[in-house]
Scaffold this active site. Structure first.
Site: not given
Length: 455
Positions: A114, A117, A245, A281, A309, A320, A322, A352
């Site tokens: 991103h 980031d 996404e 994802e 992802d 989420d 991850d 991700d």
């Protein structure tokens, strides 16, 4: 012949991982936790190297910006050494050094980010644009030094409070314009960095209550926003793939990109189906009460499976999480869909995923990614073996054999009226239903996991 080349090791002004060498393939007998047991980037599977099949990428946000260990109830627990400087741009450059040292030692060919980031947003649009341009220059230098490429980037249109009511779907036009400026800058960075894809994720593109929401207008505005981004990207030379996404909710109660089927319907309704594909994802699929393979197949059936992802959720947590992917049965079914769709073109496998809250050593970043890469490599081996053996596809094909010829084939061609179908039904009773043999087919997956050679 591999189309992706091995990366070159990178070290900035200081080494952030001084005790760790480049991760190598040592085979299934190795007990070295910092070596690959299955992922051999040069090994051929179905005529392509593992590197070319899987096209691994590291996510900048989870691995380098400070999100490791955070959850809805607390902030990060891992103190990244590259994020300690007081000056924002010094932090950004040091973060890039840490990122490319890590990625080059891991040997991944791609990364994703991103905009916020790679650099702090700053106090104004002008500051943001200046910082992103500078970091684009820095990232270009790091890419040139290592050979690592940009799989995709995206604009963070969900974290800043200005986007609390949405970005492209915000009721305030000035916020929509601000979001567009961010996407414009990100597309320019993408072109400068040779990005293979550009992603849209609408974390705030949805609603919390219908009492204050004009959902039709918001979705029309979202489509207009995507058209403008598409047109600008193409005008400045972006030749990659635009990706959307899906996610059902979180942070917004109900997001307009709920799942693959919803996004596909939206794109067709808005005349955008030829311009966008999907980035699926795993954890978002399960939050929508689907399996990862279901979402992949839905996108593939619509010829819109672009990239993935890679992660997983925890069935005992409601958010989420991850986590890094380790469920082999799930991964084999996912890779079967990917191979059946012809594999990736511009897409790849982006991790991700983030470290667990109690994993607070930098070495844990290597353990996590090595495990995920080995898991996908093993899934690739097993899925290829199943496709070569052919029993799964033979059974599936045979199950629908009644549509291959005669009246079934005529029905598929649209040649039978409802009256004709009634007459066919009157002339013969349906035959006894045949078993779907689900248990047998699931056993084939487990058998292949046990018997497919590891090397």
């Amino acid at each position: 012949m591999s189309t992706l080349k091995p990366v070159t090791p990178f070290r900035g002004r200081e080494s952030y991982f001084p005790g760790i060498d480049a991760v190598a393939y040592e085979g299934p007998a190795s007990r070295n936790p910092l070596a690959f047991k299955v992922y051999n980037p040069e090994a051929l599977v179905a005529g392509k190297t593992m590197r070319d099949h899987l096209r691994f990428a590291v996510a900048y946000w989870h691995s380098f910006t400070g999100s490791a260990g955070n959850d809805p109830f607390g902030p990060t627990t891992l103190d990244y050494p590259w994020n300690r400087a007081d000056d924002a741009m010094t932090r950004a450059r040091q973060r890039a050094d840490g990122a490319f040292e890590f990625m080059s030692k891991l040997g991944v060919p791609f990364y994703c980010f991103h905009d916020v980031d790679v650099c702090d947003e700053g106090e104004s649009l002008a500051v943001y644009e200046e910082r992103l341009k500078e970091m684009t220059r820095v990232l270009a230098e790091r890419q040139e030094a290592t050979g690592i490429q940009l799989l995709w980037n995206t604009a963070n249109l969900f974290s800043n409070p200005r986007y609390m009511h949405g970005a492209a779907t915000n009721p305030d036009f000035s916020v929509v314009a601000r979001a567009a400026a961010q996407v414009k800058a990100c597309l320019e960075a993408n072109v400068a960095l040779g990005g293979h894809n550009y992603v849209f994720w609408g974390g705030r593109e949805g609603y919390s209550t219908l009492l204050n929401s004009n959902t039709r207008l918001e979705q029309e505005n979202l489509a207009a926003f995507l058209r403008a981004a598409r047109d600008y990207g193409r005008s400045i030379g972006f030749t990659g793939t635009f990706l959307i996404e899906p996610k059902p909710m979180e942070p917004t109660k109900h997001q307009y990109d709920f799942d693959a089927a919803t996004v596909i319907g939206f794109l067709h309704r808005q005349g955008l189906a030829g311009d966008f594909q999907l980035n699926i994802e795993a954890n978002h699929a399960t939050l929508a009460n689907h399996s990862f393979a279901h979402e992949l197949q839905t996108a593939a059936d619509a010829s819109m499976l672009g990239s993935i992802d890679a992660n997983r959720g925890d069935p005992q947590n409601g958010w989420d999480t991850d986590q890094f992917p380790t469920d082999m049965t799930d991964l084999v079914q996912a890779v079967l869909v990917i191979l059946g769709n012809g594999g990736f073109t511009t897409g790849g496998v982006n991790f991700d995923a983030k470290l667990r809250r109690g994993s607070v050593d930098l070495e844990d970043l290597f353990h996590a990614h090595i495990g995920g890469m080995d898991a996908f490599a093993r899934a690739l081996q097993v899925a290829d073996a199943l496709r070569q053996e052919g029993t799964l596809e033979e059974f599936r094909r045979g199950r629908y054999a009644s549509f291959d010829e005669g009246q079934g084939a005529a029905f598929r061609r649209g040649e039978l009226t409802l009256e004709a179908l009634r007459d066919i039904a009157a002339a013969r009773e349906p035959r006894r239903p045949e078993s779907g043999r689900q248990e047998y087919l699931e056993n084939l997956i487990n058998q292949a996991l046990l018997t497919t050679p590891l090397a």
